[in-house]
Write a protein that holds these residues in place. Sequence first.
Motif, PDB file in Angstrom:
ATOM      1  N   UNK A   4       1.272  -1.175  -0.062  1.00 30.82           N
ATOM      2  CA  UNK A   4      -0.071   0.285   0.124  1.00 30.82           C
ATOM      3  C   UNK A   4       0.786   1.209   0.031  1.00 30.82           C
ATOM      4  N   UNK A   5       0.426   2.453  -0.271  1.00 28.98           N
ATOM      5  CA  UNK A   5       0.776   3.576  -0.683  1.00 28.98           C
ATOM      6  C   UNK A   5       0.723   4.170   1.012  1.00 28.98           C
ATOM      7  N   UNK A   6       1.581   4.428   1.857  1.00 27.01           N
ATOM      8  CA  UNK A   6       1.809   4.831   3.319  1.00 27.01           C
ATOM      9  C   UNK A   6       1.437   5.899   3.579  1.00 27.01           C
ATOM     10  N   UNK A   7       0.465   5.759   4.898  1.00 25.32           N
ATOM     11  CA  UNK A   7      -0.733   6.039   5.266  1.00 25.32           C
ATOM     12  C   UNK A   7      -2.096   5.792   4.221  1.00 25.32           C
TER      13      UNK A   7
ATOM     14  N   UNK B  38       9.072  -4.322   4.434  1.00 18.40           N
ATOM     15  CA  UNK B  38       7.700  -3.789   5.064  1.00 18.40           C
ATOM     16  C   UNK B  38       7.031  -3.421   4.053  1.00 18.40           C
ATOM     17  N   UNK B  39       5.488  -4.498   4.661  1.00 15.31           N
ATOM     18  CA  UNK B  39       3.718  -4.199   4.356  1.00 15.31           C
ATOM     19  C   UNK B  39       4.213  -4.661   3.115  1.00 15.31           C
ATOM     20  N   UNK B  40       4.747  -6.159   2.626  1.00 16.19           N
ATOM     21  CA  UNK B  40       4.585  -6.292   1.536  1.00 16.19           C
ATOM     22  C   UNK B  40       3.034  -7.440   1.518  1.00 16.19           C
ATOM     23  N   UNK B  41       2.576  -7.408   0.411  1.00 13.02           N
ATOM     24  CA  UNK B  41       1.796  -8.083   0.308  1.00 13.02           C
ATOM     25  C   UNK B  41       1.695  -9.094  -0.939  1.00 13.02           C
ATOM     26  N   UNK B  42       1.267 -10.326  -0.302  1.00 11.49           N
ATOM     27  CA  UNK B  42       0.584 -11.367  -2.185  1.00 11.49           C
ATOM     28  C   UNK B  42      -0.017 -11.376  -2.199  1.00 11.49           C
ATOM     29  N   UNK B  43      -0.338 -11.622  -3.358  1.00 12.74           N
ATOM     30  CA  UNK B  43      -2.604 -11.825  -3.826  1.00 12.74           C
ATOM     31  C   UNK B  43      -1.968 -12.971  -4.487  1.00 12.74           C
ATOM     32  N   UNK B  44      -2.732 -14.379  -4.369  1.00 17.04           N
ATOM     33  CA  UNK B  44      -2.119 -15.608  -5.172  1.00 17.04           C
ATOM     34  C   UNK B  44      -3.695 -15.672  -5.725  1.00 17.04           C
TER      35      UNK B  44
ATOM     36  N   UNK C 299      -6.532  -5.975 -17.072  1.00 19.18           N
ATOM     37  CA  UNK C 299      -6.121  -5.531 -16.407  1.00 19.18           C
ATOM     38  C   UNK C 299      -6.111  -3.875 -16.873  1.00 19.18           C
ATOM     39  N   UNK C 300      -6.167  -3.985 -18.114  1.00 16.42           N
ATOM     40  CA  UNK C 300      -6.121  -2.580 -18.954  1.00 16.42           C
ATOM     41  C   UNK C 300      -7.720  -2.106 -18.268  1.00 16.42           C
ATOM     42  N   UNK C 301      -8.475  -2.253 -18.442  1.00 18.33           N
ATOM     43  CA  UNK C 301      -9.754  -1.750 -17.680  1.00 18.33           C
ATOM     44  C   UNK C 301      -9.972  -1.813 -15.913  1.00 18.33           C
ATOM     45  N   UNK C 302      -8.569  -2.455 -15.245  1.00 15.69           N
ATOM     46  CA  UNK C 302      -8.579  -2.736 -13.718  1.00 15.69           C
ATOM     47  C   UNK C 302      -8.241  -0.851 -13.207  1.00 15.69           C
ATOM     48  N   UNK C 303      -8.921  -0.675 -12.392  1.00 12.03           N
ATOM     49  CA  UNK C 303      -8.340   0.240 -11.204  1.00 12.03           C
ATOM     50  C   UNK C 303      -6.935   0.478 -10.927  1.00 12.03           C
ATOM     51  N   UNK C 304      -5.800   1.226 -11.013  1.00 10.63           N
ATOM     52  CA  UNK C 304      -4.561   1.464 -10.614  1.00 10.63           C
ATOM     53  C   UNK C 304      -5.245   2.408  -9.268  1.00 10.63           C
ATOM     54  N   UNK C 305      -5.652   2.372  -7.771  1.00  9.73           N
ATOM     55  CA  UNK C 305      -5.738   3.407  -7.320  1.00  9.73           C
ATOM     56  C   UNK C 305      -4.980   3.570  -6.121  1.00  9.73           C
ATOM     57  N   UNK C 306      -4.374   4.968  -5.755  1.00  8.38           N
ATOM     58  CA  UNK C 306      -3.514   5.899  -5.454  1.00  8.38           C
ATOM     59  C   UNK C 306      -3.005   5.204  -4.020  1.00  8.38           C
ATOM     60  N   UNK C 307      -4.276   4.354  -3.933  1.00 12.88           N
ATOM     61  CA  UNK C 307      -4.074   3.190  -2.213  1.00 12.88           C
ATOM     62  C   UNK C 307      -2.727   2.285  -2.795  1.00 12.88           C
ATOM     63  N   UNK C 308      -2.361   2.471  -3.869  1.00  8.29           N
ATOM     64  CA  UNK C 308      -1.604   0.683  -4.572  1.00  8.29           C
ATOM     65  C   UNK C 308      -0.024   1.723  -4.368  1.00  8.29           C
ATOM     66  N   UNK C 309       0.194   1.339  -4.029  1.00  7.25           N
ATOM     67  CA  UNK C 309       1.875   1.273  -4.379  1.00  7.25           C
ATOM     68  C   UNK C 309       2.527   0.700  -6.056  1.00  7.25           C
ATOM     69  N   UNK C 310       1.965   1.955  -6.640  1.00  9.49           N
ATOM     70  CA  UNK C 310       2.459   0.858  -8.046  1.00  9.49           C
ATOM     71  C   UNK C 310       3.805   0.553  -8.207  1.00  9.49           C
TER      72      UNK C 310
END
Length: 119
Positions: free
Chosen positions: A12-15, A57-63, A82-93
């Motif tokens: 996640x994006x910090x905070x 730190x803060x790493x996550x895994x989706x399987x 994927x082209x239509x999936x959101x890339x929200x600001x809360x996700x550290x791209x």
Amino acid sequence: MTRYFLAVHTRPTPGRETEYHRWYDDFHLDEVLQVPDFVTAERHVLVQSEGSQLLGPGSHLAVFTITSDDIDATMTAFRHAQKSMAQPACLDADSVALSWWRPLGSRTASSSPLVPDSA
């Protein structure tokens, strides 16, 4: 049908951790499971890592479990979705890393301890 796994490492994006978890659990997992051949989704949080630059730190895994007779077609369908999936600001791209896996074999631990033969 052959079973495959898509492993997705993210942070996640910090905070913005609460927003990240809400987005992942309430929206993104279902979004990915709409792709043909995707059958299950699991999320994990890193407990400890040794020797990997990718994880921290803060790493996550989706399987995601996939069953497919044509993994190339499934991967193409995923990339198209994927082209239509959101890339929200809360996700550290910069933290996103995807890898596709095919099992080579498995074993299960014995439920009883090995007892050496007595001489």
